[in-house]
Every structure is written in structure tokens, then in C-alpha cells.
Design an enzyme around this catalytic site. Sequence first.
Site, mmCIF file in Angstrom:
data_model
loop_
_atom_site.group_PDB
_atom_site.id
_atom_site.type_symbol
_atom_site.label_atom_id
_atom_site.label_comp_id
_atom_site.label_asym_id
_atom_site.label_seq_id
_atom_site.Cartn_x
_atom_site.Cartn_y
_atom_site.Cartn_z
ATOM 1 C CG HIS A 224 -2.023 0.872 0.988
ATOM 2 N ND1 HIS A 224 -2.215 2.017 2.019
ATOM 3 C CD2 HIS A 224 -3.140 0.992 0.076
ATOM 4 C CE1 HIS A 224 -3.456 2.700 1.707
ATOM 5 N NE2 HIS A 224 -4.007 2.096 0.580
ATOM 6 C CE LYS A 226 -1.595 4.889 -1.776
ATOM 7 N NZ LYS A 226 -1.971 4.416 -0.763
ATOM 8 C CG ASP A 231 19.078 11.268 -9.847
ATOM 9 O OD1 ASP A 231 19.246 10.355 -10.478
ATOM 10 O OD2 ASP A 231 19.153 12.212 -10.341
ATOM 11 C CG HIS A 404 -7.411 8.386 -0.774
ATOM 12 N ND1 HIS A 404 -6.017 8.321 -1.186
ATOM 13 C CD2 HIS A 404 -7.740 7.179 -0.476
ATOM 14 C CE1 HIS A 404 -5.901 6.953 -1.105
ATOM 15 N NE2 HIS A 404 -7.011 6.323 -0.665
ATOM 16 C CE LYS A 406 -4.069 7.025 2.321
ATOM 17 N NZ LYS A 406 -5.784 6.730 2.266
ATOM 18 C CG ASP A 411 0.109 20.277 20.857
ATOM 19 O OD1 ASP A 411 -1.339 20.605 20.833
ATOM 20 O OD2 ASP A 411 0.780 20.205 21.687
#
Length: 486
Positions: A224, A226, A231, A404, A406, A411
Site C-alpha cells: 500500500h 506510495k 537520484d 483520501h 491521511k 499542536d
Amino acid sequence: MTTFYTVVNWLVILGYWLLIAGVTLRILMKRRAVPSAMAWLLIIYILPLVGIIAYLSFGELHLGKRRAERARAMWPSTAKWLNDLKACKHIFAEDNSPVAESLFKLCERRQGIGGVKGNQLQLLTESDDVMQALIRDIQLARHNIEMVFYIWQPGGMADSVAESLMAAARRGVHCRLMLDSAGSVAFFRSPWAAMMRNAGIEVVEALKVNLMRVFLRRMDLRQHRKMVMIDNYIAYTGSMNMVDPRYFKQDSGVGQWIDLMARMEGPVATSMGIVYSCDWEIETGKRILPPPPDVNIMPFEEASGHTIHTIASGPGFPEDLIHQALLTAAYAAKEHLIMTTPYFVPSDDLLHAICTAAQRGVDVSIILPRKNDSLLVGWASRAFFTELLAAGVKIYQFEGGLLHTKSVLVDGELSLVGTVNLDMRSLWLNFEITLVIDDAGFGSDLAAVQDDYISRSRLLDARRWLKRPLWQRIVERLFYFFSPLL
């Protein structure tokens, strides 16, 4: 003949109950959360055959024999690499802000290295901006490009990224692409996989779905993450798959997907590189340890640099660390705690941490999509609303599409951004990645993004919520009971 059939009948019945007893004993002997164990037992005793097949397929974390052996074999060399990296003392932060100190200590002790400093971060909230920035970086790449995505959906700007990646491979850049087999099924059925391989790109179908091996490896264990590394200096991660939202799941009725990605320059690319290296070796058996950070190009001394810890999860990685990180972040909050997730099915511990934060005076907000592409998770998440509202948590329902993103902001200074949903699958099963960022400037940028989400959301009214129809409460509780399995 009658005696024969009687004996066979009794043997079948005996085998049936022995199988149920064996699976029951296995569930009880495994150290797992009580709600999860009870849910599995209920399924097995109400629908025995379905329950047993489901448990053998999805009830335990099986990486598969070959991948498990590779995971064990890679750790001596990986541990040596991490130990050698510690010699680059100039890249590691010595101090953290008070709100981040506990979390950074946890990550260092669990993963073996500290947070890295001197990174430059940029938040990207529009898919076109992400794609265009990525294409520019690919066009300027000189040595290597590594990518991993859960979903690569051909069409729109995703095809432009593919074209630029193939062009890079043709000019001699070493390109590796790892895509989840289930999430990227449309990609592997398209001509793009063959076109990329013909251009010289190493394309790997991760955790390949094979129904013939359903009892040998857990099929819902997914890659899952991404991530993009270029380089060994530029890196991307966040919630966005390689899809153009104008073409992706347009028939789902939830609107365009809204995502957030972080583009980074600095030594964090090295710490993300070792995560990719582990994934690549588990899947292919080939070792590709990244080089140490280049002192000559890293902005170590810049006062504006961000301090980042990279948390990776999945089989072979420190167990339960992302869950621990979320708990630590929630308990560290003193003023504000803002969480954004598309799928909200928290553990009891995380739910209590969030509620406790609100009850001790922290301003707690959770931003969720009003419409969800997962019917099961959508209903299950509603079962937690009453307890959250009673504790004083503000629940915002985003109405501008499928949110979508996350993210967690504590604070205004401690940020968590990555691929992790606040559900059981992300917390304990899938291969995930999260950045822990200790920086007030980045926190301010993330707060602005979250404020924009809130401006496009509707605040859930506690009094109206308590007056919802009885049938909705029944459906919510039904899915809540099975939430440990979602």
C-alpha cells in the site's frame, strides 16, 4: 452397505468438528485482540465452512514461505547498512520539540536510527501539481528512479508520467517500478506494462494474486506504499496513487479523490530508500541497498531544514510501530489534534486515546469523507461517532469529493503524513509508510490544508446524530461487531 455409509457419515461429522475445534484452538492460542478473536469465532460457529475458509485465507498474517525467507535473509545486511549510516552523524537531529520528543525516541529505539535533519519539504495538494513536479524531476534524473504504488491506473496525466519514465530509461537512467498486483490490475492488463519493460524499466508485480495459493499466503496483504525516489536525493510520498482523479472511479458516486503528497529533498530520501530496498528484496530476491547521503549536496546546515523520521510497516518491519506512533502522538497533544483519513475503523486503544485527548481539554477534530467508496467501512466508522461526540471530538464530513488524505497534526508542530488509514488493515497488515515531521513551518502548511478541508465540510451535530433512525443504528452496530476484521 448401510454400515459403510454410517461409518463414513460419522467420520465426516467427526472430521467436521475436529476441524472447527482445531481452528478454534488456533484462534484462542494466537495473541490477538479479544474483539477480533470473538468476531472470528462468531463467523466460524454461525457459518462454519465460510468462516473456516475465510480464517485460513485472511485470519493470519502469512507473507508466504519464499518472501518470509527473503525477509529473514535481508536483515543482517540491512542492519549493517543502518549501523554504517549512523557514522553520518551530521544528518541526524540531536534535539526535538517537546511535543515530538517522545515519538522520535520511540521511532529511534524501534527502528535503530534517529530522525534526519536538513530536509526541504513541499506540500502538494493538487494532482496536476504532483504529476507536473514528478515529470520535471524525472526529466532531470541522472542515475536512478525507484517507484512503488498501490494503484497505477492508465489514463490522463498518469500516462504522461509513464512516458517520461520510459524516456528516462531509454537515456540510461536505471528505473524500477513496483506495483501492487490487486490495486494495479488495470495497469497489468493494459499495454503499459510491456511497453515499460521494453523501454528498459524493471517492472515488478508485487504480492501477485494467485487463487491457487490462497491458503499459503494472505491474499488481502497488500503493498500500500506510495513512494518515489530520484537520484537518492529527491523523494515523494503521501496518499496519492498514480491516477488522474478526472478518470479514476468516476462511476463510484463519491466524486474526485482528494489527496496530499509531500515532495522532499535531502537525506530523508536515503531513509526512504532503505524501505524500498527491503520491499524490492522481499519481492524479487535482489539486493539494492542505497548509497549513504552525499555530504556535498545535502543542505545539512540550513536552519530551515525539516527533521523527519520515516516509519515503515508490514511483515518484516517493526511490529505495531505505526499504531504506537499514533497513540504516542495523541497522548502528546496539549492544545490541538487534527486527523484526516478516508477510512476510520480505529482500534480500541486509538479510540480511547483520541477521546481522552478531547476529555482533557485538547481541541480534537477528525475530518472524514461524507461519501465513502467502501460501504462496509463507511457503516463501520459511523459506529464510533457517538462515543467520539460524547467525548467532545469534532467530526467534520467532507463534501468536496472522496477525501483520501491521511494526516495527523499535533499542536501545530508535529505532523504525520503518509499512506496509513486509521483502520485495522493499515495499522496491522499492509505495507505502509508514514513521515513524522517535527517542524512548525510544515505544521503551519498542513494546518492550512486541513482548514481548507474543514471549510468544505459539514460539522456533525451531536443532537441530530442521536436522533438518527433505529435501522441505521442496527446496521452500524452490525458492522461495528465485525470491524476488527475490516
